[in-house]
Design an enzyme around this catalytic site. Structure first.
Site, PDB file in Angstrom:
ATOM      1  N   ARG A 177       0.815  -1.227   0.000  1.00 42.54           N
ATOM      2  CA  ARG A 177       0.000   0.000   0.000  1.00 42.54           C
ATOM      3  C   ARG A 177       0.845   1.273   0.000  1.00 42.54           C
ATOM      4  O   ARG A 177       0.399   2.311  -0.457  1.00 42.54           O
ATOM      5  CB  ARG A 177      -0.966  -0.033   1.190  1.00 42.54           C
ATOM      6  CG  ARG A 177      -2.070  -1.053   0.919  1.00 42.54           C
ATOM      7  CD  ARG A 177      -3.108  -1.067   1.957  1.00 42.54           C
ATOM      8  NE  ARG A 177      -2.750  -1.954   3.055  1.00 42.54           N
ATOM      9  CZ  ARG A 177      -3.472  -2.124   4.137  1.00 42.54           C
ATOM     10  NH1 ARG A 177      -4.582  -1.433   4.291  1.00 42.54           N
ATOM     11  NH2 ARG A 177      -3.096  -2.958   5.076  1.00 42.54           N
ATOM     12  N   CYS A 281       0.563   0.734  16.108  1.00 36.17           N
ATOM     13  CA  CYS A 281       0.325  -0.445  16.949  1.00 36.17           C
ATOM     14  C   CYS A 281       0.487  -0.092  18.421  1.00 36.17           C
ATOM     15  O   CYS A 281       0.122  -0.877  19.284  1.00 36.17           O
ATOM     16  CB  CYS A 281       1.268  -1.567  16.575  1.00 36.17           C
ATOM     17  SG  CYS A 281       2.950  -1.167  16.974  1.00 36.17           S
TER      18      CYS A 281
HETATM   19  P1  NAD Z   1      -1.303  -6.667   7.361  1.00 30.71           P
HETATM   20  O1  NAD Z   1      -1.208  -7.824   8.271  1.00 30.71           O
HETATM   21  O2  NAD Z   1      -2.498  -6.527   6.495  1.00 30.71           O
HETATM   22  O3  NAD Z   1      -0.052  -6.663   6.348  1.00 30.71           O
HETATM   23  C1  NAD Z   1       1.265  -6.834   6.809  1.00 30.71           C
HETATM   24  C2  NAD Z   1       2.074  -7.529   5.721  1.00 30.71           C
HETATM   25  O4  NAD Z   1       1.503  -8.809   5.461  1.00 30.71           O
HETATM   26  C3  NAD Z   1       2.105  -6.775   4.403  1.00 30.71           C
HETATM   27  O5  NAD Z   1       3.400  -6.822   3.882  1.00 30.71           O
HETATM   28  C4  NAD Z   1       1.115  -7.530   3.544  1.00 30.71           C
HETATM   29  O6  NAD Z   1       1.451  -7.500   2.176  1.00 30.71           O
HETATM   30  C5  NAD Z   1       1.207  -8.950   4.078  1.00 30.71           C
HETATM   31  N1  NAD Z   1      -0.068  -9.674   3.949  1.00 30.71           N
HETATM   32  C6  NAD Z   1      -1.316  -9.148   4.015  1.00 30.71           C
HETATM   33  N2  NAD Z   1      -2.240 -10.107   3.855  1.00 30.71           N
HETATM   34  C7  NAD Z   1      -1.566 -11.267   3.689  1.00 30.71           C
HETATM   35  C8  NAD Z   1      -1.989 -12.622   3.497  1.00 30.71           C
HETATM   36  N3  NAD Z   1      -3.268 -12.965   3.431  1.00 30.71           N
HETATM   37  N4  NAD Z   1      -1.031 -13.554   3.395  1.00 30.71           N
HETATM   38  C9  NAD Z   1       0.277 -13.237   3.460  1.00 30.71           C
HETATM   39  N5  NAD Z   1       0.718 -11.967   3.629  1.00 30.71           N
HETATM   40  C10 NAD Z   1      -0.180 -10.988   3.757  1.00 30.71           C
HETATM   41  O7  NAD Z   1      -1.072  -5.359   8.256  1.00 30.71           O
HETATM   42  P2  NAD Z   1      -1.212  -3.834   7.839  1.00 30.71           P
HETATM   43  O8  NAD Z   1      -2.656  -3.507   7.644  1.00 30.71           O
HETATM   44  O9  NAD Z   1      -0.264  -3.502   6.760  1.00 30.71           O
HETATM   45  O10 NAD Z   1      -0.681  -3.117   9.167  1.00 30.71           O
HETATM   46  C11 NAD Z   1      -1.488  -2.853  10.264  1.00 30.71           C
HETATM   47  C12 NAD Z   1      -1.385  -3.938  11.310  1.00 30.71           C
HETATM   48  O11 NAD Z   1      -0.032  -4.096  11.714  1.00 30.71           O
HETATM   49  C13 NAD Z   1      -2.132  -3.601  12.582  1.00 30.71           C
HETATM   50  O12 NAD Z   1      -2.775  -4.764  13.038  1.00 30.71           O
HETATM   51  C14 NAD Z   1      -1.046  -3.158  13.550  1.00 30.71           C
HETATM   52  O13 NAD Z   1      -1.362  -3.304  14.913  1.00 30.71           O
HETATM   53  C15 NAD Z   1       0.052  -4.061  13.144  1.00 30.71           C
HETATM   54  N6  NAD Z   1       1.353  -3.536  13.562  1.00 30.71           N
HETATM   55  C16 NAD Z   1       1.970  -4.147  14.600  1.00 30.71           C
HETATM   56  C17 NAD Z   1       3.184  -3.681  15.047  1.00 30.71           C
HETATM   57  C18 NAD Z   1       3.879  -4.331  16.200  1.00 30.71           C
HETATM   58  O14 NAD Z   1       5.042  -4.014  16.410  1.00 30.71           O
HETATM   59  N7  NAD Z   1       3.268  -5.233  16.925  1.00 30.71           N
HETATM   60  C19 NAD Z   1       3.776  -2.564  14.430  1.00 30.71           C
HETATM   61  C20 NAD Z   1       3.129  -1.976  13.354  1.00 30.71           C
HETATM   62  C21 NAD Z   1       1.903  -2.480  12.920  1.00 30.71           C
END
Ligand code: NAD
Length: 498
Positions: A177, A281
């Site tokens: 994104r 997060c």
């Molecule tokens: P997301 O889980 O949708 O995506 C994260 C990554 O996973 C991306 O690179 C995406 O391309 C990939 N992805 C997405 N769907 C997938 C699938 N079905 N199979 C395999 N890979 C897939 O997360 P987001 O919307 O980009 O980010 C927000 C989320 O991240 C929130 O839940 C937030 O709390 C979390 N977050 C956590 C931390 C932490 O340190 N714990 C830090 C930042 C963000």
């Protein structure tokens, strides 16, 4: 239209397919670029490049690898504005917020500058007659990082500097994104002197991630993102024999005790709840005032301030928060607000349906304040990841602690109080990985490590800081006997070094 390409072995590549996805400016809703979506072929090519780069890079002395990190630090400081603009253009956060992201990423780079000290190992002389033991940590090989949209620069830099400083080579799969920051990070490393192939970028979504999991030459995966995907990557990565750390979602509570400085608490809630439109997060999404009187006073302070939030595009220097990442995110957030209303929460400030003059196509959600939220409501149970602050009134301090400990997530939490006993008790009893005492967003500095508890993390290692040295290396212990001429004879009992 700009095409955002993979970077394999230092060269841009549009890949073997014409799979593409639109990238938006969230403030206008306009498509600003297209990103290439990687498949198994691109992941394989990147792994080959990383494998080819590994022998020379891992044999480079830690002090020389650190030289790249020192140079990167200078490049990043000089180009902080460019990095921040690249983040904001596709993410939508304000310029100052993006500069904060760069500053926090720099802490990890600075920690990696000291890698020679961190890798120096242990030695014990004369553990037996003529026998010495030394323990060292060696690089794993090719490792991968999969990152979320909300910190397109900082989260990749939570991983890459320490992975590389430890001697590994790296494949980054950033969020599709807001992918431009990943290519800029590659270019900054290159400017800092990193050899081609040590860091590779493969764009894409599930197909690229699945190819990373399936690739036998990738030794470890660091993931940061939502909990369902973190669980998926952890389970499948481990089943494929990889080392995996997977950081997931969050629901962070802030407890406000009756003795707290309520102005300070309200300031903290405004910043931690609405900064970056709540897409952090470590955002505080639930305020837990203890006692109705505390709650009434707090809500009275918060309501006008949430109503007066300055919302605008990154180009507006007055803006306190920007848009959310996508039209789908806006719809999800608005639906959660509606569910709160339906299930009995009181909407004190309603951010649904916000439009900004001149930015009618943008993905806007206004600051939202919900009161009298209860633990059974969907809006409380789920991560919202938007500018929505819920007030859940607690009848007692013990109720607040039990509430937080019952929640599935355990990323961050905070307590605001002047009572040292209560603060100490909270820090000890709370089932959460990162705790703030009068600090609303307790993200550890780069010399410590970051990580939540419960379903906010899968795997044994936190990210960056000392935990990163352990995650990105494996232990080798060498026991040696000199001079070689000593003849002990065959020993059939378990060796005791005696
Ligand atoms: P997301 O889980 O949708 O995506 C994260 C990554 O996973 C991306 O690179 C995406 O391309 C990939 N992805 C997405 N769907 C997938 C699938 N079905 N199979 C395999 N890979 C897939 O997360 P987001 O919307 O980009 O980010 C927000 C989320 O991240 C929130 O839940 C937030 O709390 C979390 N977050 C956590 C931390 C932490 O340190 N714990 C830090 C930042 C963000």
């Amino acid at each position: 239209m700009t095409l955002i390409k993979h970077i394999i072995g230092g060269m841009p590549s549009s890949g073997s397919t014409d799979h593409r996805q639109d990238v938006y400016n969230p403030a206008t809703g306009a498509v600003v670029a297209q990103v290439c979506l990687g498949t198994e072929a691109e992941v394989t090519a990147a792994v080959e490049a990383a494998k080819a780069a590994f022998p020379a890079w891992s044999a480079t002395s830690p002090a020389k690898r650190a030289q790249v990190m020192f140079a990167l630090r200078e490049v990043m400081k000089r180009r902080a504005d460019d990095i921040a603009r690249t983040i904001s253009a596709e993410h939508g956060k304000t310029h100052n917020d993006a500069l904060g992201e760069v500053a926090r990423a720099l802490e990890v780079v600075e920690y990696a500058c000291g890698i020679a000290d961190k890798l120096k190992g242990d030695f014990s002389r004369d553990v037996g007659p003529g026998i010495d033991t030394c323990a060292e940590r060696q690089a794993l090989g090719v490792v991968a990082g999969i990152t979320p949209f909300n910190f397109p620069s900082m989260v990749p830099l939570w991983m890459i500097p320490m992975a590389l400083a430890c001697g590994n080579t790296f494949i980054l799969k950033p969020s599709e994104r807001d992918p431009s920051s990943a290519n800029l990070i590659h270019d900054l490393f290159k400017e800092a002197g990193l050899p081609d192939g040590v860091l590779n970028v493969i764009h894409g979504g599930k197909a690229a991630v699945d190819a990373i999991i399936a690739n036998n030459d990738i030794q470890a995966i660091s993931f940061v993102g939502s909990t369902p995907i973190a669980g998926y990557i952890y389970r499948n990565g481990c089943a494929a024999g990889k080392r995996v750390q997977a950081l997931g979602g969050a629901k962070n509570h802030m407890v406000i005790l009756p003795d707290a400085d309520l102005d300070q608490a309200a300031d903290a809630l405004m910043g931690a709840g609405f900064g970056s439109a709540g897409e952090r997060c470590m955002a505080i999404s639930v305020a837990v005032p203890v006692g109705d009187e505390t709650a009434d006073r707090l809500v009275e302070k918060l309501t006008p301030r949430v109503r007066a939030l300055k919302i605008g595009p990154p180009s507006d220097p007055e803006a306190e928060m920007g848009p959310v990442i996508s039209a789908e995110a806006r719809e999800r957030i608005e639906n959660l607000i509606s569910s709160g209303a339906k299930e009995g929460a009181e909407i004190l400030v309603d951010g649904r349906g916000l439009e900004l003059q001149g930015y009618e196509g943008g993905f806007w959600v206004g600051g939202t304040l919900l009161d009298r939220v209860s633990p059974d409501m969907t809006v409380y149970k789920q991560e919202i990841f938007g500018p929505v602050l819920s007030v859940l009134r607690a009848e007692s301090y013990d109720y607040a602690v039990a509430l937080i400990n019952r929640h599935q997530y355990g990323n961050g939490t905070a307590i605001f109080t002047r009572d040292g006993d209560a603060a100490r008790d909270f820090a000890k009893r709370i089932q959460v990985g990162m705790v703030g005492i009068n600090v609303p967003i307790p993200v550890p500095v780069g010399t410590h490590s970051f990580g939540g508890w419960k379903s906010s993390i899968f795997g044994a290692h936190g990210i960056y800081g000392p935990e990163a040295v352990h995650f990105y290396t494996r232990l080798k212990t060498v026991t040696s006997r000199w001079p070689a001429g000593i003849r002990a004879g065959a020993e059939f009992t378990f060796p005791t070094m005696g």
